[in-house]
Design an enzyme around this catalytic site. Sequence first.
Site, PDB file in Angstrom:
ATOM      1  N   SER A   9       0.837  -1.201   0.000  1.00 61.84           N
ATOM      2  CA  SER A   9       0.000   0.000   0.000  1.00 61.84           C
ATOM      3  C   SER A   9       0.869   1.247   0.000  1.00 61.84           C
ATOM      4  O   SER A   9       1.686   1.438   0.911  1.00 61.84           O
ATOM      5  CB  SER A   9      -0.892   0.019   1.237  1.00 61.84           C
ATOM      6  N   ASP A  36      -4.840   3.425  -1.635  1.00 62.96           N
ATOM      7  CA  ASP A  36      -5.908   3.662  -0.662  1.00 62.96           C
ATOM      8  C   ASP A  36      -6.522   5.041  -0.851  1.00 62.96           C
ATOM      9  O   ASP A  36      -5.888   6.059  -0.597  1.00 62.96           O
ATOM     10  CB  ASP A  36      -5.338   3.537   0.761  1.00 62.96           C
TER      11      ASP A  36
END
Length: 213
Positions: A9, A36
């Site tokens: 991420s 994200d």
Amino acid sequence: MSEIIIAPSILSSDFANLESEIKKLEENGATWVHVDVMDGHFVPNLTIGAPVVKALKRVTTIPLDVHLMISNPEKYIDDFAKAGSDFITFHYEAMPDNVAELVEKIHSYGIKAGISIKPKTKPDEIKQYLDIVDLVLIMTVEPGFGGQKFMSDCADKITEIKNNAKDNLIIEIDGGINKETANYCKNLGANALVAGSYIFSSDNMKEAIDSLR
Ligand code: DX5
Ligand code: ZN
């Protein structure tokens, strides 16, 4: 089982150097890059939008796994699809009554569609959609921030999802993933793992990525 997908991420990366961060992930064996997206409404944090996905697409060939933690995802699918997302995952809790339409809209762009559930949502609630989605993203922390502690009872939902899933469904886990929690999830049948702080805080990115496989 085929190889485990590792999706670091970029939430934990250096936002001032996104191009070099994503290249580093690519060189060190990441399968996808997890992006994200937070709106300060569905979750209590704000991050990035479609323009950043578009910019990343220019500098990498690695698949972009876009996780929408936003209210009204239907309003933003076009933007994220056109920006170059390879996977678009929305939250069931944001759109409980229009899942099928949203999946269809994502598929109309030739993009894979994922559905995500927060820690308090039972796997039973999305059972009816397992045949139409490509991916289920099970959150093992409350969405909103990186660096939180893994909740094993959330990962236990893998079993129920797996028992009801078609063969090629991707079961992805997000939140608090490190070497130990990765093993816990893989043993239950997860085949994709998101990891932010574990990968970006390690001294050796390649070793960290490999240790999750
Ligand atoms: C949390 C995000 C996660 C987060 C994971 O809301 O969806 O993808 O970046 O970070 P770690 O691996 O640090 O828990
Ligand atoms: Zn995520």
